[in-house]
Write a protein that holds these residues in place. Structure first.
Motif, PDB file in Angstrom:
ATOM      1  N   MET A  62      29.407  40.753  41.510  1.00  0.00           N
ATOM      2  CA  MET A  62      30.310  40.470  40.387  1.00  0.00           C
ATOM      3  C   MET A  62      30.350  38.981  40.051  1.00  0.00           C
ATOM      4  O   MET A  62      30.370  38.608  38.878  1.00  0.00           O
ATOM      5  CB  MET A  62      31.711  40.988  40.709  1.00  0.00           C
ATOM      6  CG  MET A  62      31.797  42.490  40.492  1.00  0.00           C
ATOM      7  SD  MET A  62      33.390  43.124  40.971  1.00  0.00           S
ATOM      8  CE  MET A  62      34.391  42.480  39.631  1.00  0.00           C
ATOM      9  N   GLY A  63      30.337  38.173  41.099  1.00  0.00           N
ATOM     10  CA  GLY A  63      30.330  36.727  40.871  1.00  0.00           C
ATOM     11  C   GLY A  63      29.073  36.299  40.120  1.00  0.00           C
ATOM     12  O   GLY A  63      29.151  35.535  39.142  1.00  0.00           O
ATOM     13  N   VAL A 123      40.000  37.026  45.207  1.00  0.00           N
ATOM     14  CA  VAL A 123      39.403  35.718  45.457  1.00  0.00           C
ATOM     15  C   VAL A 123      39.443  34.868  44.194  1.00  0.00           C
ATOM     16  O   VAL A 123      39.751  33.678  44.221  1.00  0.00           O
ATOM     17  CB  VAL A 123      37.946  35.878  45.947  1.00  0.00           C
ATOM     18  CG1 VAL A 123      37.253  34.529  46.003  1.00  0.00           C
ATOM     19  CG2 VAL A 123      37.931  36.542  47.304  1.00  0.00           C
ATOM     20  N   ILE A 132      23.829  47.371  45.581  1.00  0.00           N
ATOM     21  CA  ILE A 132      24.985  48.259  45.356  1.00  0.00           C
ATOM     22  C   ILE A 132      24.495  49.696  45.228  1.00  0.00           C
ATOM     23  O   ILE A 132      25.018  50.613  45.852  1.00  0.00           O
ATOM     24  CB  ILE A 132      25.745  47.897  44.052  1.00  0.00           C
ATOM     25  CG1 ILE A 132      26.251  46.463  44.095  1.00  0.00           C
ATOM     26  CG2 ILE A 132      26.912  48.864  43.823  1.00  0.00           C
ATOM     27  CD1 ILE A 132      26.864  46.022  42.771  1.00  0.00           C
ATOM     28  N   ARG A 147      29.090  37.504  36.441  1.00  0.00           N
ATOM     29  CA  ARG A 147      29.935  36.702  35.565  1.00  0.00           C
ATOM     30  C   ARG A 147      29.214  35.442  35.106  1.00  0.00           C
ATOM     31  O   ARG A 147      29.398  34.989  33.991  1.00  0.00           O
ATOM     32  CB  ARG A 147      31.244  36.363  36.289  1.00  0.00           C
ATOM     33  CG  ARG A 147      32.418  36.261  35.363  1.00  0.00           C
ATOM     34  CD  ARG A 147      33.722  36.250  36.108  1.00  0.00           C
ATOM     35  NE  ARG A 147      34.063  37.562  36.625  1.00  0.00           N
ATOM     36  CZ  ARG A 147      34.171  37.844  37.920  1.00  0.00           C
ATOM     37  NH1 ARG A 147      33.938  36.907  38.822  1.00  0.00           N
ATOM     38  NH2 ARG A 147      34.497  39.045  38.306  1.00  0.00           N
ATOM     39  N   VAL A 189      28.149  48.666  50.227  1.00  0.00           N
ATOM     40  CA  VAL A 189      28.458  48.918  48.814  1.00  0.00           C
ATOM     41  C   VAL A 189      29.559  47.952  48.391  1.00  0.00           C
ATOM     42  O   VAL A 189      29.461  47.297  47.352  1.00  0.00           O
ATOM     43  CB  VAL A 189      28.912  50.378  48.585  1.00  0.00           C
ATOM     44  CG1 VAL A 189      29.339  50.586  47.148  1.00  0.00           C
ATOM     45  CG2 VAL A 189      27.802  51.351  48.956  1.00  0.00           C
ATOM     46  N   ALA A 190      30.596  47.848  49.241  1.00  0.00           N
ATOM     47  CA  ALA A 190      31.729  46.983  48.917  1.00  0.00           C
ATOM     48  C   ALA A 190      31.326  45.518  48.884  1.00  0.00           C
ATOM     49  O   ALA A 190      31.626  44.801  47.927  1.00  0.00           O
ATOM     50  CB  ALA A 190      32.852  47.200  49.926  1.00  0.00           C
ATOM     51  N   SER A 223      38.436  42.776  46.131  1.00  0.00           N
ATOM     52  CA  SER A 223      38.312  41.538  46.905  1.00  0.00           C
ATOM     53  C   SER A 223      37.832  40.408  46.003  1.00  0.00           C
ATOM     54  O   SER A 223      38.318  39.285  46.083  1.00  0.00           O
ATOM     55  CB  SER A 223      37.381  41.731  48.094  1.00  0.00           C
ATOM     56  OG  SER A 223      36.061  41.878  47.658  1.00  0.00           O
ATOM     57  N   ASN A 224      36.907  40.729  45.084  1.00  0.00           N
ATOM     58  CA  ASN A 224      36.421  39.711  44.153  1.00  0.00           C
ATOM     59  C   ASN A 224      37.558  39.241  43.247  1.00  0.00           C
ATOM     60  O   ASN A 224      37.721  38.053  42.978  1.00  0.00           O
ATOM     61  CB  ASN A 224      35.283  40.300  43.320  1.00  0.00           C
ATOM     62  CG  ASN A 224      34.611  39.253  42.456  1.00  0.00           C
ATOM     63  OD1 ASN A 224      35.073  38.985  41.357  1.00  0.00           O
ATOM     64  ND2 ASN A 224      33.573  38.642  42.983  1.00  0.00           N
ATOM     65  N   ALA A 226      34.568  52.168  48.159  1.00  0.00           N
ATOM     66  CA  ALA A 226      33.902  50.915  48.523  1.00  0.00           C
ATOM     67  C   ALA A 226      33.746  50.015  47.299  1.00  0.00           C
ATOM     68  O   ALA A 226      33.993  48.806  47.372  1.00  0.00           O
ATOM     69  CB  ALA A 226      32.552  51.206  49.159  1.00  0.00           C
ATOM     70  N   CYS A 227      33.345  50.604  46.160  1.00  0.00           N
ATOM     71  CA  CYS A 227      33.197  49.821  44.928  1.00  0.00           C
ATOM     72  C   CYS A 227      34.531  49.195  44.539  1.00  0.00           C
ATOM     73  O   CYS A 227      34.615  48.013  44.203  1.00  0.00           O
ATOM     74  CB  CYS A 227      32.722  50.715  43.780  1.00  0.00           C
ATOM     75  SG  CYS A 227      30.974  51.067  43.837  1.00  0.00           S
ATOM     76  N   MET A 279      28.998  44.698  46.026  1.00  0.00           N
ATOM     77  CA  MET A 279      29.759  44.789  44.774  1.00  0.00           C
ATOM     78  C   MET A 279      30.503  43.471  44.538  1.00  0.00           C
ATOM     79  O   MET A 279      30.422  42.878  43.461  1.00  0.00           O
ATOM     80  CB  MET A 279      30.759  45.940  44.885  1.00  0.00           C
ATOM     81  CG  MET A 279      31.621  46.143  43.675  1.00  0.00           C
ATOM     82  SD  MET A 279      30.750  47.141  42.469  1.00  0.00           S
ATOM     83  CE  MET A 279      31.927  47.118  41.132  1.00  0.00           C
ATOM     84  N   ALA A 280      31.209  43.015  45.575  1.00  0.00           N
ATOM     85  CA  ALA A 280      31.972  41.772  45.458  1.00  0.00           C
ATOM     86  C   ALA A 280      31.035  40.606  45.150  1.00  0.00           C
ATOM     87  O   ALA A 280      31.322  39.769  44.287  1.00  0.00           O
ATOM     88  CB  ALA A 280      32.747  41.513  46.750  1.00  0.00           C
ATOM     89  N   VAL A 287      35.936  41.536  54.189  1.00  0.00           N
ATOM     90  CA  VAL A 287      36.535  40.770  53.094  1.00  0.00           C
ATOM     91  C   VAL A 287      37.309  39.576  53.649  1.00  0.00           C
ATOM     92  O   VAL A 287      37.133  38.431  53.207  1.00  0.00           O
ATOM     93  CB  VAL A 287      37.476  41.675  52.256  1.00  0.00           C
ATOM     94  CG1 VAL A 287      38.324  40.845  51.315  1.00  0.00           C
ATOM     95  CG2 VAL A 287      36.670  42.698  51.489  1.00  0.00           C
ATOM     96  N   ALA A 290      37.052  48.566  46.508  1.00  0.00           N
ATOM     97  CA  ALA A 290      37.396  47.532  47.484  1.00  0.00           C
ATOM     98  C   ALA A 290      36.644  46.242  47.183  1.00  0.00           C
ATOM     99  O   ALA A 290      37.212  45.149  47.255  1.00  0.00           O
ATOM    100  CB  ALA A 290      37.099  48.015  48.899  1.00  0.00           C
ATOM    101  N   GLY A 291      35.354  46.377  46.821  1.00  0.00           N
ATOM    102  CA  GLY A 291      34.546  45.207  46.482  1.00  0.00           C
ATOM    103  C   GLY A 291      35.092  44.491  45.261  1.00  0.00           C
ATOM    104  O   GLY A 291      35.254  43.269  45.243  1.00  0.00           O
ATOM    105  N   TRP A 292      35.432  45.295  44.239  1.00  0.00           N
ATOM    106  CA  TRP A 292      35.981  44.727  43.006  1.00  0.00           C
ATOM    107  C   TRP A 292      37.300  44.025  43.296  1.00  0.00           C
ATOM    108  O   TRP A 292      37.532  42.900  42.852  1.00  0.00           O
ATOM    109  CB  TRP A 292      36.191  45.844  41.976  1.00  0.00           C
ATOM    110  CG  TRP A 292      36.904  45.387  40.757  1.00  0.00           C
ATOM    111  CD1 TRP A 292      36.364  44.752  39.676  1.00  0.00           C
ATOM    112  CD2 TRP A 292      38.309  45.482  40.512  1.00  0.00           C
ATOM    113  NE1 TRP A 292      37.344  44.453  38.772  1.00  0.00           N
ATOM    114  CE2 TRP A 292      38.546  44.882  39.254  1.00  0.00           C
ATOM    115  CE3 TRP A 292      39.383  46.014  41.232  1.00  0.00           C
ATOM    116  CZ2 TRP A 292      39.819  44.810  38.705  1.00  0.00           C
ATOM    117  CZ3 TRP A 292      40.649  45.929  40.681  1.00  0.00           C
ATOM    118  CH2 TRP A 292      40.867  45.336  39.423  1.00  0.00           C
ATOM    119  N   GLN A 307      36.263  35.378  53.391  1.00  0.00           N
ATOM    120  CA  GLN A 307      37.096  34.333  52.768  1.00  0.00           C
ATOM    121  C   GLN A 307      37.202  33.108  53.669  1.00  0.00           C
ATOM    122  O   GLN A 307      37.061  31.972  53.217  1.00  0.00           O
ATOM    123  CB  GLN A 307      38.496  34.872  52.449  1.00  0.00           C
ATOM    124  CG  GLN A 307      38.509  36.011  51.455  1.00  0.00           C
ATOM    125  CD  GLN A 307      37.475  35.866  50.378  1.00  0.00           C
ATOM    126  OE1 GLN A 307      37.328  34.808  49.770  1.00  0.00           O
ATOM    127  NE2 GLN A 307      36.709  36.924  50.150  1.00  0.00           N
TER     128      GLN A 307
END
Lengths: 260, 305
Positions: free
Chosen positions: B70-71, A257, B224, B74, B62-63, A253-254, A246-247, B66-67, B254, A249-251, B258
Motif C-alpha cells: 500500500m505504501g 502507521v 499478496i 500510494r 498476505v497481511a 496496520s498501514n 489478513a488483507c 498488503m501493508a 505489525v 489487518a494489513g490495510w 513499527q
C-alpha cells in the motif's frame, strides 16, 4: 376422641415413612446386589475451549464385596503411521514406515493393585484392553517381518507415551472407605477430540466378575469448535475468509502507521 | 497465557508466539525484508507441525505484503500490469506447490524437504549477504551500483515469444518471463510459506530488467496474491491454516515492524546487514544440526488424515 385420632394420624404417618424407608433401602440394596460395581464420571463432556490447558477427569465408584478394581480410558481410534529415520548422506531422513489402523488415540488406566499381571491372564488382559501391552496394535499391511512389527509397535507406544497420549504407568484406584473409590485421569491440552470409553472391571480370582462401561465426549466447544468445523466443512470459504482478514489487518496496520 | 490452536490441535503460549513474530517483524522493519523465511523455521522449532507453520505463515504474509504494497502503491511505484502477469504465473505456481507439498507429506518427507530447502535458502542468502558486505566495504558499494546500471537483459530472454508491452516499466518483453518469475514465487509460497522476495527481486532486476524503483512495490503487490492463493489452497487441500495462530503472527508482525522502523535509524547499513546475515546463518545452522545430529528417537508417528 380427637386426641386418639391425632395419635392414630401421627402413628400412620410414622408407619408410612417407616415402610417407605424400608422399601427404599431394600430397593437400593437390590440394585447394589444386582450391580456389584458402580461408577460415575464427574464430567461426561470435556470441553476444549480456547483457554483449554488440559483437565483432570474424576470418577467416583462403589464396589460391593471383595475384588480388585480396574478402570481403563480409551480415546477414539485413529490410524497412525510410524516412521523410522535412517542416515542418507549423513542426514537423518524418514525411510521405513508402517501403518497401524484404528489404534486408540489416547489410553490411560488405573488399578487397585500395582501390576495388572497380578490380576488376570494375558488373554483376559488383551480381551479387556488392560495395560499398554494389551492394546490391539496391528499393522495395516499383511506379510510383514515379525521383528519389524515388534520394533515399530514398541516405537509407537514409546512415541505415544512421550507425547502424553498413553500413560507411563497404571494410575492408582484410591479407596475412600472400604468400598468407595475414586480415580483421577489427567488429560493433557492436546488430548484428541472424539468419543471416549471408560470401562470399569471388578476382578476376583483371576476372572472379571463384573464389567461396566460409560462413554465420554471430548470435544472442541465454542470458538475453537466453530473454527474447526468451519475449516473442515467450508474449506474454501474458510481460506478466503483468512485471506480477507489478513488483507484487512494489513490495510489497518498501514492506516494506523500513516495516521501516527 | 496458553491459547488453544483449533487447527494445529495444540495449546501454545500466546506471548511466546507473539514475541517471536514481533522479533521477526522487528527485523523486517529494520532491514526491509519480508521475514517469512525466519518465522516458519521458528514456528517449527516451537513444535508447531511444519504443515501448519507453512500454511499459516502464508496467511501472515498476505497481511504484511498488503501493508507494504500500500505504501508503494500510494507513491505510484507499482507496475500493476506487470504484477498481474506475474500473479497469473504465481497462481499456477501455488497450485503446483500445493501438489508438491501434498506428495511430500504423503511420502513422509515434508519435514525433511522443508528443512533441506530452508538450509539451502538461508545458507545461500546468509553467505551472499556476508560476501556482499565484504565486497562493498572494499569497493564502497561501487560494485552494486554498477551492477544496477549495467544490467542488460540477456538476448535469450528477448527471443522468447508472447511479447507484451509494459508501459509503466518501459519494457517490451515476453509475458513468459514475469509469469515464470511469479510461478517460482508461487511454488515457494506454497511449499515454504515465504513470499520469495529475496529471489523475485533480483530476478526482476537482472532477468526482466525492470527499473529498480518499481521492483519492491511490484514484487510486494504480486506477493499478496500468490500468498493469498497459497493460503486458500492450503485451507482447501490440507486444512492446515490456523487462523488463531495467524492472527497472533499478524499482530506481532505489525507491532514488531513499527519498532523496527524506528530502530532502523540507529542501525547503519553495514552493521545491519551483517547482523541480519548472522541471524539468518544461526537459524540455518540450527536446522543443519537438527538434520545431521542423530535424533534421540529414530521413530516418529503421525495420524493418517
Amino acid at each position: 376422641m380427637t386426641c386418639c385420632r391425632r395419635f392414630l394420624n401421627s402413628f400412620s404417618a410414622i408407619a408410612f415413612f417407616f415402610v417407605l424407608g424400608v422399601y427404599v433401602v431394600s430397593a437400593f440394596s437390590e440394585i447394589a446386589a444386582a450391580e456389584p460395581l458402580q461408577f460415575d464420571i464427574a464430567d461426561d463432556y470435556v470441553e476444549i475451549t480456547t483457554g483449554f490447558t488440559g483437565t483432570t477427569l474424576s470418577m467416583i465408584g462403589y464396589r460391593k464385596g471383595r475384588g480388585d478394581i480396574v478402570l481403563t480410558l480409551e480415546g477414539p481410534p485413529r490410524s497412525t503411521v510410524v516412521r523410522q529415520k535412517s542416515q542418507v548422506f549423513g542426514a537423518w531422513v524418514n525411510r521405513e514406515t508402517l501403518q497401524f489402523d484404528n489404534i486408540p488415540s489416547y489410553y490411560d488406566f488405573a488399578l487397585s493393585v500395582d501390576d495388572e499381571k497380578k490380576l488376570m491372564s494375558d488373554e483376559l488382559l488383551k480381551e479387556y484392553h488392560v495395560g499398554l501391552n494389551a492394546l490391539r496394535v496391528v499393522p495395516k499391511e499383511k506379510r510383514i517381518d515379525e521383528d519389524k512389527i515388534k520394533l515399530f509397535q514398541s516405537a509407537l507406544l514409546r512415541y505415544k507415551q512421550q507425547h502424553q497420549l498413553y500413560s507411563q504407568k497404571a494410575g492408582a484406584v484410591e479407596f475412600l472407605g472400604d468400598d468407595f473409590f475414586r480415580v483421577d485421569f489427567h488429560l493433557p491440552a492436546h488430548v484428541p477430540a472424539g468419543n471416549y470409553t471408560v470401562r470399569a472391571l471388578l476382578v476376583g480370582k483371576g476372572k472379571v466378575v463384573y464389567e461396566d462401561a460409560q462413554s465420554l465426549r471430548v470435544g472442541l466447544t465454542g470458538f475453537s469448535s466453530d473454527i474447526y468445523e468451519f475449516s473442515r466443512n467450508h474449506a474454501f470459504l474458510y481460506g478466503a475468509l483468512c485471506v480477507l482478514i489478513a488483507c484487512f489487518a494489513g490495510w489497518l496496520s498501514n492506516f494506523i502507521v500513516r495516521r501516527s | 497465557m496458553q491459547i488453544y490452536l483449533p487447527i494445529a490441535e495444540m495449546a501454545v503460549s500466546a506471548e511466546t508466539v507473539f514475541m517471536l513474530s514481533a522479533f521477526v517483524g522487528l527485523l523486517s522493519g529494520i532491514f526491509g525484508v519480508g521475514g517469512g523465511f525466519l518465522t516458519t523455521p521458528f514456528l517449527i522449532f516451537f513444535g508447531i507441525p511444519p504443515a501448519v507453520s507453512v500454511a499459516t505463515q502464508a496467511s501472515q504474509l498476505v497481511a504484511s505484503s498488503m501493508a507494504g504494497a500500500m505504501g508503494h502503491f500510494r507513491r505510484g511505484n507499482v507496475d500493476i500490469k506487470m504484477g498481474l502477469v506475474m500473479v497469473s504465473g504465481g497462481a499456477v505456481g501455488s497450485v503446483v506447490g500445493i501438489f508438491i507439498f501434498k506428495l511430500l507429506r504423503y511420502l513422509g518427507q515434508i519435514d525433511f524437504a522443508i528443512s533441506f530447502l530452508y538450509i539451502i535458502l538461508l545458507g545461500g542468502i546468509g553467505i551472499l549477504m556476508i560476501m556482499e558486505s565484504f565486497v562493498s566495504v572494499l569497493k564502497k558499494k561501487e560494485g552494486v551500483r554498477k551492477a544496477f546500471n549495467d544490467s542488460k537483459v540477456s538476448p535469450w530472454v528477448l527471443s522468447l515469444p508472447y511479447k507484451m508491452r509494459f508501459p509503466r516499466s518501459k519494457l517490451f518483453v515476453s509475458a513468459l518471463v514475469p509469469a515464470g518469475i511469479g510461478f517460482v514465487g508461487g511454488v515457494l509460497a506454497s511449499v515454504l510459506g515465504i513470499g520469495g522476495g529475496f529471489l523475485i527481486v533480483p530476478a526482476m532486476i537482472y532477468i526482466l530488467g525492470m527499473p529498480p524503483l518499481l521492483v519492491a512495490g511490484t514484487s510486494l503487490f504480486q506477493v499478496i496474491f500468490t500468498t493469498a492463493a497459497a493460503t486458500i489452497m492450503h485451507a482447501l487441500m490440507n486444512h492446515t491454516v490456523d487462523i488463531v495462530l495467524g492472527l497472533i503472527l499478524i499482530l506481532g508482525g505489525v507491532v514488531g515492524a513499527q519498532f523496527g522502523v524506528v530502530l532502523a535509524r540507529f542501525f547503519k547499513g553495514q552493521t545491519a546487514r551483517v547482523t541480519l546475515a548472522i541471524i539468518i546463518l544461526s537459524v540455518c545452522l540450527k536446522l543443519v544440526v537438527d538434520l545431521f545430529v542423530m535424533p534421540v528417537d529414530l521413530f516418529s508417528a503421525e495420524y493418517v488424515r
